[in-house]
Each structure stands twice: as structure tokens, then as C-alpha cells.
Design an enzyme around this catalytic site. Structure first.
Site, PDB file in Angstrom:
ATOM      1  N   PHE B 118     -16.208  -1.087  -3.218  1.00 18.67           N
ATOM      2  CA  PHE B 118     -14.787  -0.901  -2.955  1.00 18.67           C
ATOM      3  C   PHE B 118     -14.417  -1.659  -1.697  1.00 18.67           C
ATOM      4  CE2 PHE B 118     -11.344   2.257  -4.162  1.00 18.67           C
ATOM      5  CZ  PHE B 118     -11.469   2.016  -5.515  1.00 18.67           C
ATOM      6  N   GLN B 232       0.602   1.771   3.951  1.00 18.32           N
ATOM      7  CA  GLN B 232      -0.273   0.789   3.311  1.00 18.32           C
ATOM      8  C   GLN B 232       0.370   0.201   2.061  1.00 18.32           C
ATOM      9  OE1 GLN B 232      -4.025   2.029   1.099  1.00 18.32           O
ATOM     10  NE2 GLN B 232      -4.867   0.883   2.810  1.00 18.32           N
ATOM     11  N   HIS B 234      -0.521  -1.653  -1.242  1.00 21.49           N
ATOM     12  CA  HIS B 234      -1.673  -1.944  -2.097  1.00 21.49           C
ATOM     13  C   HIS B 234      -1.455  -3.329  -2.693  1.00 21.49           C
ATOM     14  CE1 HIS B 234      -4.670  -1.642  -5.230  1.00 21.49           C
ATOM     15  NE2 HIS B 234      -5.060  -0.466  -4.779  1.00 21.49           N
ATOM     16  N   LEU B 244       0.337   1.079 -10.088  1.00 22.22           N
ATOM     17  CA  LEU B 244      -0.897   0.624  -9.485  1.00 22.22           C
ATOM     18  C   LEU B 244      -1.950   0.139 -10.477  1.00 22.22           C
ATOM     19  CD1 LEU B 244      -2.019   0.520  -6.656  1.00 22.22           C
ATOM     20  CD2 LEU B 244      -3.295   2.566  -7.208  1.00 22.22           C
ATOM     21  N   GLU B 247      -8.014  -0.622  -7.239  1.00 19.74           N
ATOM     22  CA  GLU B 247      -8.941  -1.495  -6.527  1.00 19.74           C
ATOM     23  C   GLU B 247     -10.258  -1.608  -7.304  1.00 19.74           C
ATOM     24  OE1 GLU B 247      -8.607  -1.169  -2.324  1.00 19.74           O
ATOM     25  OE2 GLU B 247     -10.769  -1.092  -2.077  1.00 19.74           O
ATOM     26  N   ARG B 278      -7.352  -3.456   2.107  1.00 21.43           N
ATOM     27  CA  ARG B 278      -6.058  -3.600   1.434  1.00 21.43           C
ATOM     28  C   ARG B 278      -5.009  -4.310   2.291  1.00 21.43           C
ATOM     29  NH1 ARG B 278      -5.879   2.359  -1.411  1.00 21.43           N
ATOM     30  NH2 ARG B 278      -7.489   1.865  -2.948  1.00 21.43           N
ATOM     31  N   HIS B 346       2.057   2.093  -1.056  1.00 23.12           N
ATOM     32  CA  HIS B 346       1.087   2.883  -1.795  1.00 23.12           C
ATOM     33  C   HIS B 346       0.653   4.140  -1.074  1.00 23.12           C
ATOM     34  CE1 HIS B 346      -2.228   3.794  -4.373  1.00 23.12           C
ATOM     35  NE2 HIS B 346      -3.110   3.642  -3.420  1.00 23.12           N
ATOM     36  N   ARG B 381      -6.032   2.684   5.652  1.00 23.82           N
ATOM     37  CA  ARG B 381      -7.006   3.509   4.953  1.00 23.82           C
ATOM     38  C   ARG B 381      -7.865   2.650   4.029  1.00 23.82           C
ATOM     39  NH1 ARG B 381      -7.266   5.436  -0.065  1.00 23.82           N
ATOM     40  NH2 ARG B 381      -5.084   5.110  -0.643  1.00 23.82           N
TER      41      ARG B 381
END
Lengths: 321, 567
Positions: B118, B232, B234, B244, B247, B278, B346, B381
């Protein structure tokens, strides 16, 4: 490149118990671009035409299950349904009908009382009761084989949108019925090796309104927004009952009598199936029904002939064995 | 009315974990979970990719320390290091506990929990259930709450948070089905109401209800909120809807490609490529688009997320849900075509200022999950840390509240609190009012997207603040057209808008004040991180007149000193 546009009529169910004695339908005409979903279209109506239009929606991405409603008569998620895809399903050209789900009490417009679904999850113990003692939770993971995981993987896709609940023909005749999603959940739990209350769950499933009431109409499978093979799960819990030798139920006896008939003569001996399913006393209670059938000359024959291809039927049974 | 021992507002992962843990800690407590939606509808369900825990099932050399470091570096050193340490130390425990309770995690060949790479992580650490991890975790928690007999008050809307200046008193809510306003007295209140990124409206991946209700209620109740300017974006929202694409799609090996057919991330993160964090990937997409390397469409400029080389089998097995999203919302099958994507708002790093137990400055009031700022995410994050955040701090707050609640004796909620809400709500339907809800909401989203988006400047932010203040003024004249008491969604939309406007002001004011670039907050006029002036948290208060005041508080450091952040 601009997208194709079209005037679409939305015929929407309305009912507010505070003011309406009876439900009625409102018509809205809006211009809709190709690619717009049903949810976006009714949001447009709510924002620009009639802000009293009432329905639930939340994630808008097909994962929370809030916006289930009937579109052109069929229960689905408004957020993943394209307006364009619904046009061939319209009874009148370009008139899309929006209604609340079936088999639920209506709170207002498309908003229905959802609590019965949760009561059923509770009744059928729709959770894992872990093997591991409370104080030992979180210390070690279970080793789960790919094969076991695959058995209940599809069932864990269920988002409790209620589309199957709304489309189920058995639910329409009895709201007490466990419902397709209830059976799906039950199956998912029964097949999970981490759970310890399968016996209790199977016992409740074996009672009235439980796993034997499904009539295999397959409407739940057609309606499922996640394309979960719900019927496999329903058959799955029934098989589990056979494997566990749970013979003390009408459902089991019915299925057993059915199989025996096919095996021996290749067709159903309908005249005695009631006795074999419900027992003598149970069958007596069905006498008025039988007399009615007799009156309409629809009484099944007492003696049935063996079908010509019985050899092949027996071979199928052999093979399955 | 006998007070509840604990009222939990919000039935997402954080709220339900708190309820479960509180009942485990003390089964005699009277607990209710209050939520504006049925529990399984909560936005936790939309989390796709997974939850981070250094189980070392895939990479045997992964450690909790590496997870801590990745989290702190990912936060651009704004996370409080003691909180980040707790987050990562508890991770294996909560993931295993969920597994023990029935969460259907995907498995490796040896039968252990599967893990995937990730963004911003050095190791394969993200545990997943295909690409519907949030959904299955939320479902599992709901099932466990049913098992323990947790009392749910579903479809109740939070109107205000009540305390006497020292201790919690409870909440004022509206029963959405009847329209009745009720005071629910409680010894403690755990807010688990989610984030505020829906304020960007058209440019947001969030659920319609991610409107920051709990944060706004806390702000109005005089509590401190923290780091609100950090929102954030995304990198991979769908072009048209902003929905979305996980990821996980890049974790499984997806490419980001510009209109020249180049994997442009080689310019910005040569080592991690598509698996940069991100904030970095979103900025890279913006730069590519601004420099003319994007694709054109009616719905704006976009990039390609190409999964075709992964093959149909992998896509069908590990990314089935995002495939359906691409088909349903863009008419594109990722097996055959690249997915059109653009960055989308996001996640909100900011939230209610809370300590490592989720406790706030008012005794008995807690905040957990996206509505809180504890702070574990700092300025950015990491993917896979949001589910972890709700689990860990949901659990800790639930336990802490359960231990403390019996000793608290709350005063009654004043009748004036209920009357105030009643009067406000009656006011909205006054026929003199002319402003339309939808218009204000769209304008708020637009100005935030344009002026407080990925790249920010003083000029843009001043315009943003000005616009928001104008919208705030116009809101005083907004009209609720639906006068029914039964499930009045028009009213709830307006109440949610009120919350978004209040929080939008903190976002824009915080961003204007912070003259540096850190994590998700990128100032074109202050392009570098300024540790000397700005290595600190922003704190926001609302005064009695409803004005926002700003202050700061230091970052808690630990063993990781400030370093340049490169990938």
C-alpha cells in the site's frame, strides 16, 4: 464530445402518513444525460423541483445498501442503476416508475421500515460466536484454508440492501419468513469453522418460517445487486440439515418423500405427499383443501404410472451417490 | 429519565467497536449507539483497500517499528509520535481480534491473513478482504454488536452536544422517523461521527452524510478542533462521479499513465512509483494536468489508471468491486480499458482534539475515528491507516469510557437546550426565507474545490474565506420547504449544510494561516515545509458569537527526528 440527452418522465410513488389517506403517484419530467444514474436523477428532482421527495441514500457507490427501491417494478439500488439502462424496461415509452420496496411497511415515499430485517438477523443468530475465549481474543489468527474461505466468500458480499427481501415471493405470503438474506447469512455462519453455535442456529432454521419455506422461485437471485448465488446458500443450509440427520421437520420429510418418488417411479405421488410430509393428523387438517381440489376435478391420481425412462433416472441417482 | 452510562454517536467501525469494548469491560452499563443511518450504511463500508498491521505474514521482516516510522513519515512529521506508536502497536491485536470474531479476511496459501502493498509503506502490510474490507469489517462489528445486545437508536440525528463546562451531560437528538426532539442524558458521550470531506461536494469520494456533524457539534459546544486544513485528496477518484477506486488497484500493480502513454510517477517518486503516498500522487496528477499531459473530457481533465496488464483473473479475484464501479459509473471495463481518474477529496485528517484514549478536555466526552484528531495521521494519512484508527481508538475510548462512566454524575440537560433546537428548526420553514439549500451546497463545494483544493495560495484562500463567509450569511436565510415531521430529509440536508459551512470556515482559515507546505496542505506561495514556524498543530475554537479563533499546540515527538520526506 457532449453526451446524448433526453426528456424522461419519472412517475414516483408518494405517501406521507401525516397527510395522505392513500398513496398516489407524482409525475416529473426532466432532461437527463446519458450516463446519469437513477439516484442522480431523483436527486436532481429533489434539489430543483420538489424538496419533499423522500428516500434514503448515502454512499452513492453501491456499497452501503441505503437507496434500494423499485425501479420499473424491480427492486434495485438507485445509485448503480443507469437511467438509460431502464428505458427498455419502461411500460410507457420513457416513463420510469419509482416505488418503495415490497414486503416492508412504508414510512414515507420510498423510505421503508427496515427493523424487521434486523430482528431476523437476531432470531437466526447471524453472527460468529467465537471458539476463542474472550480473554484470548486477538492473540492468534485462525488458519483458514482457501477452500473453506471460498465457501462463504460470496455470502459476505451481502450489503443488506433488502432487494431480495422485497422480491421474495414467500415473503409476500408471510412476513414472518426468514427471507433470502436471512438464509444467506445463516449459511455464511454455518459454514464458518470459527463459529460455535451452528447447532442452535440449525434448530431455529428447522422451525416454521425457516429454511424449508423457500419455493425456489429464484427471484432473490435475479434481484441480488451483488449477484450473490443466494439459492446455493439456501440449498446449502438444507444440505447441512440432511448431513446432520435433522429428520424431524416437514421440510425434511417433504424433500425425502419427493426424492423417494422420483427414484422409484420417476414422478411425484401427489395424493400421498401430504400424509408423508405432515403425518396423518397434519394431513387431516388439509382435508378442506383436498375437497376443494376434488370439487374442481383437480384431485391427483392415487395410482401413478412409472415413467418410461426410469432406468435413466435411477442411473442419475447412482451417479450422484 | 435515567441517564445512559455511555451514548455513542455514530455507528461506523469506531462507534461499534467502542460499544462492543465498553460492554465487554462492564456488561452492566446502559449503552446506546445513536446514528443517523442504520449501522451497516455507515461510511466505514466504503473503505476498500484494507487495514494495516505488521503481522509479517507476507514480509517476514516487517515490524511494528517500521509501521510506526512509515506512519510518522507519511504524516510529514505532524503526527503525535506517542499516538502513532499506540496505533501501530495495537494493530496486530485488533486485526486478529476481528479475525477471531469472524471477519472474512482474504487468505494466503498457508491460510494466514493475506497482505498487500500500500502507498507509503515499506512492506506488504495491508490486510484485506478483496476490495471490500471496510464493508466486511463493518458487517462483522454489527454482527458482534447484535450478539452482545447493543442497543441501537437508528435514524436519530445529532442536534447538539451538552456539557456543563467540566462534565458531559448528553446529547440532543431528533428522531428522524417522528421528528421528535429528545434530550438523551448520559454520563459519557463518544463521538464517532466521521469526517467532513463531503464539503467539497462535487469533488468528493465521500458518502452524502460525511458532513462533520460531530465535529461541528463539538465546535459549537466550545471544544477544540485540530488541524482542520489537512484534507486528503485521493489520487484515483472516478472522472465523472469522484467515487473512489481503491489504492489496492495500484497496490496490485496498476499503472498511472498520462496522455503521452508515460508512467509519469517516475518523475515524482522514482522509487515508489505509483505507490507513493496519496498527497504526492495527487499533486503529481495535478501538475501533469496543468502542464497539458491530461486527457480531455466534458467532465474535466483526467488521467488513466491502467490495470489491463494485471489480467482478468487477478482483477476478478482481488478487485471485483472496483471493476463494477468502473463499469457502472464510467462504462469502462478495467479488464479491457484504462479507468479514467482524477483526484477527489477523500479524508479529513483534522477533527476534535482528543488524547490517546480519545478523551477531550471535557470529562466524559470522547472522539474517535475520522471525527477526531488524536493525532495519528498528521498532515497526510497513509492508506490502510484509517480503518486501523477507528478500530484502535474506538476500542480504547470504549474501554476508558466504560471504566470512568459509573463514577460520573452528570447534571440534567437544560430544557433550554431542547428549546433552542426546536426554535432553530421551526425557523427554517419560515416563509420569508428564500435561499435554496442545493444552491448554497453547490457553491460551497465549488469554492472549496477551487480555492482550498490540492494547490493553495494566499490569494485563493482569501477568496475561499470570503466566499464561505458570504455563504454563511446567506445560510441564515435558507428555507426548508418540507414541513412534515415524518422523515424530513430536506431538514436534515439543511442541518448537514450548516455543519459543512461551519467546518469549511476552519479549513480555509487554517489553510490561509499555515504558511508552509506539509503533507496534504500545499501552498504554491510557500512550497516548502517550515519546521521552525509550523511544526505544530492548528487549534480552532468557536467563540460565543460564532467566530472562529486560531491557536496552535506543539507536536509530541518521540524517537523519530524531523527529516526530509522523499519517496
Amino acid at each position: 464530445m457532449t453526451e446524448e440527452k433526453k426528456d424522461i418522465y419519472f412517475k414516483i410513488f408518494r405517501f406521507n402518513p401525516e397527510v395522505d389517506q392513500h398513496p398516489f403517484y407524482d409525475d416529473f419530467k426532466i432532461s437527463v444525460e446519458k450516463g446519469v444514474t437513477i439516484l442522480r436523477a431523483i436527486n436532481y428532482i429533489k434539489d430543483h423541483v420538489d424538496s419533499t421527495l423522500t428516500y434514503r441514500f448515502y454512499c452513492q457507490a453501491g456499497i452501503c445498501g441505503s437507496c434500494s427501491m423499485r425501479v420499473n417494478g424491480v427492486s434495485k439500488l438507485a445509485c448503480t442503476t443507469q437511467v438509460w439502462d431502464e428505458l427498455p424496461n419502461c411500460k410507457e415509452t420513457d416513463v420510469i416508475t419509482i416505488e418503495p420496496m415490497n414486503n416492508f411497511e412504508i414510512i414515507r415515499d420510498m423510505v421503508v421500515e427496515y427493523t424487521p430485517v434486523i430482528s431476523k438477523l437476531e432470531k437466526y443468530i447471524s453472527w460468529v460466536t467465537p471458539k476463542i475465549k474472550q480473554q484470548d481474543l486477538g492473540k492468534k489468527e485462525h488458519i483458514i484454508s482457501e477452500a473453506e474461505f471460498k465457501v462463504y466468500d460470496a455470502a459476505t458480499d451481502c450489503i443488506l440492501c433488502g432487494a431480495c427481501y422485497s422480491e421474495c415471493s414467500m415473503m409476500t405470503s408471510s412476513r414472518e419468513y426468514i427471507s433470502p438474506l436471512g438464509l444467506l447469512k445463516a449459511y455464511r455462519m454455518v459454514k464458518d469453522s470459527r463459529d460455535t453455535r451452528s447447532n442452535d442456529r440449525m434448530k431455529v432454521l428447522n422451525e416454521d418460517h425457516g429454511m424449508w419455506d423457500c419455493t425456489h422461485c429464484y427471484r432473490c437471485v435475479e434481484a441480488c445487486v451483488k449477484k450473490i448465488p443466494i439459492m446455493d446458500a439456501i440449498q446449502g443450509v438444507r444440505n447441512e440439515a440432511f448431513l446432520r440427520g435433522m429428520k424431524n421437520s416437514e421440510g425434511y420429510r417433504h424433500a425425502y418423500a419427493f426424492t423417494q418418488d422420483i427414484k422409484s417411479v420417476g414422478r411425484l405421488k401427489e395424493s400421498t405427499i401430504a400424509v408423508r410430509t405432515k403425518g396423518i393428523f397434519g394431513a387431516i387438517s388439509m382435508l378442506p383443501f383436498a375437497l376443494k381440489m376434488l370439487g374442481r376435478n383437480r384431485m391427483p391420481k392415487v395410482f401413478v404410472h412409472t415413467i418410461p425412462g426410469i432406468k435413466h433416472v435411477k442411473r442419475i441417482f447412482q451417479k450422484i451417490k | 429519565m435515567q441517564p445512559y452510562d455511555i451514548i455513542i454517536v455514530g455507528a461506523g467501525g469506531g462507534g461499534m467497536y467502542a460499544a462492543m469494548e465498553a460492554l465487554q469491560t462492564n456488561p452492566k452499563l446502559k449503552i446506546a449507539v445513536v446514528s443517523k443511518v442504520y449501522p451497516t450504511r455507515s461510511h466505514t463500508s466504503a473503505a476498500q483497500g484494507g487495514v494495516n498491521a505488521a503481522l509479517a505474514n507476507r514480509h517476514k521482516d516487517d515490524t511494528i517499528d517500521l509501521h510506526i516510522f512509515d506512519t510518522i513519515k507519511g504524516s510529514d512529521y505532524l503526527a503525535d509520535q506517542d499516538a502513532a506508536t499506540i496505533l501501530c502497536e495495537m494493530a496486530p491485536y485488533v486485526v486478529r481480534e476481528l479475525e477471531n470474531l469472524g471477519a472474512p479476511f482474504s487468505r494466503l496459501e498457508d491460510g494466514t491473513i493475506a497482505q498487500r502493498p500500500f502507498g507509503g509503506a515499506q512492506k506488504y502490510r495491508c490486510c484485506y478482504c478483496a476490495d471490500r474490507t471496510g464493508h466486511t469489517i463493518l458487517t462483522t462489528l454489527f454482527e458482534q454488536c447484535l450478539r452482545q445486545g447493543v442497543h441501537f437508536l437508528s435514524e436519530y440525528y445529532l442536534l447538539s452536544l451538552e456539557h456543563d463546562g467540566q462534565k458531559a451531560q448528553g446529547v440532543v437528538v431528533m428522531n428522524m422517523q417522528t421528528g421528535k426532539i429528545e434530550a438523551l442524558p448520559a454520563r459519557s458521550v463518544i463521538l464517532a461521527t466521521g469526517g467532513y470531506a463531503k464539503m467539497y461536494w462535487q469533488k468528493s469520494s465521500n458518502a452524502a452524510g460525511s458532513t462533520g456533524d460531530g465535529i461541528a457539534a463539538a465546535l459549537r459546544a466550545g471544544l477544540a478542533v485540530e488541524d482542520m486544513e489537512f484534507v486528503q485528496f485521493h489520487p484515483t477518484g472516478l472522472r465523472k462521479s469522484g467515487l473512489l477506486i481503491s489504492e489496492g488497484a495500484r497496490g496490485e500493480g496498476g499503472y498511472l499513465v498520462n496522455n503521452k502513454g508515460e508512467r509519469f510517477m517516475k518523475t515524482y517518486a522514482p522509487e515508489k512509483m505509483e505507490l507513493g503516498p496519496r498527497d504526492l500522487v495527487s499533486r503529481s496528477i495535478e501538475i501533469e494536468i496543468n502542464e497539458g499531459r491530461g486527457f480531455d473530457s466534458d467532465a474535466g481533465q483526467y488521467m488513466h489508471l491502467d490495470l489491463r496488464h494485471l489480467g482478468a483473473d487477478l482483477i476478478l479475484e482481488r478487485l471485483p468491486q472496483i471493476r463494477m464501479l468502473a463499469i457502472d459509473f464510467e462504462g469502462v471495463d478495467p479488464i479491457k480499458e484504462p479507468i479514467p481518474i482524477r483526484p477527489t477529496a477523500h479524508y479529513s485528517m483534522g477533527g476534535i482534539d482528543a488524547n490517546n484514549d480519545g478523551a477531550t478536555a471535557i470529562q466524559g466526552i470522547y472522539a474517535v475515528g475520522e471525527c477526531s484528531c488524536i493525532s495519528v495521521h498528521g498532515a497526510n494519512r497513509l492508506g490502510g491507516n484509517s480503518l486501523l484508527d477507528i478500530l484502535v481508538f474506538g476500542k480504547l475510548a470504549g474501554r476508558h469510557a466504560a471504566q470512568l462512566a459509573p463514577s460520573l454524575n452528570p447534571g440534567a440537560i437544560s430544557t433550554s437546550a431542547v428549546e433552542k433546537s426546536l426554535k432553530e428548526i421551526e425557523g427554517y420553514s419560515h416563509h420569508d426565507r428564500t435561499e435554496r439549500y442545493g444552491e448554497l451546497r453547490d457553491e460551497l463545494g465549488k469554492t472549496l474545490g477551487a480555492n482550498a483544493g490540492i494547490y493553495r495560495t494566499k490569494k485563493k484562500l482569501e477568496k475561499g474565506v470570503e466566499d464561505i463567509m458570504a455563504i454563511k450569511e446567506r445560510f441564515k436565510n435558507v428555507r426548508v420547504n418540507d414541513s412534515s415531521a415524518v422523515f424530513n430529509t430536506n431538514l436534515f440536508q439543511v442541518l448537514e449544510l450548516k455543519n459543512m459551512i461551519a467546518l469549511a470556515e476552519t479549513v480555509a482559515r487554517g489553510a490561509l494561516a499555515r504558511e508552509e507546505s506539509r503533507g496534504s496542505h500545499s501552498r504554491e506561495d510557500f512550497p516548502v515545509r517550515d519546521d521552525e514556524k509550523w511544526h505544530k498543530h492548528s487549534i480552532f475554537h468557536m467563540n460565543e458569537k460564532g467566530d472562529i479563533t486560531l491557536s496552535t499546540k506543539p507536536v509530541t515527538m518521540g524517537k523519530y527526528p524531523l527529516q526530509a520526506r522523499t519517496y
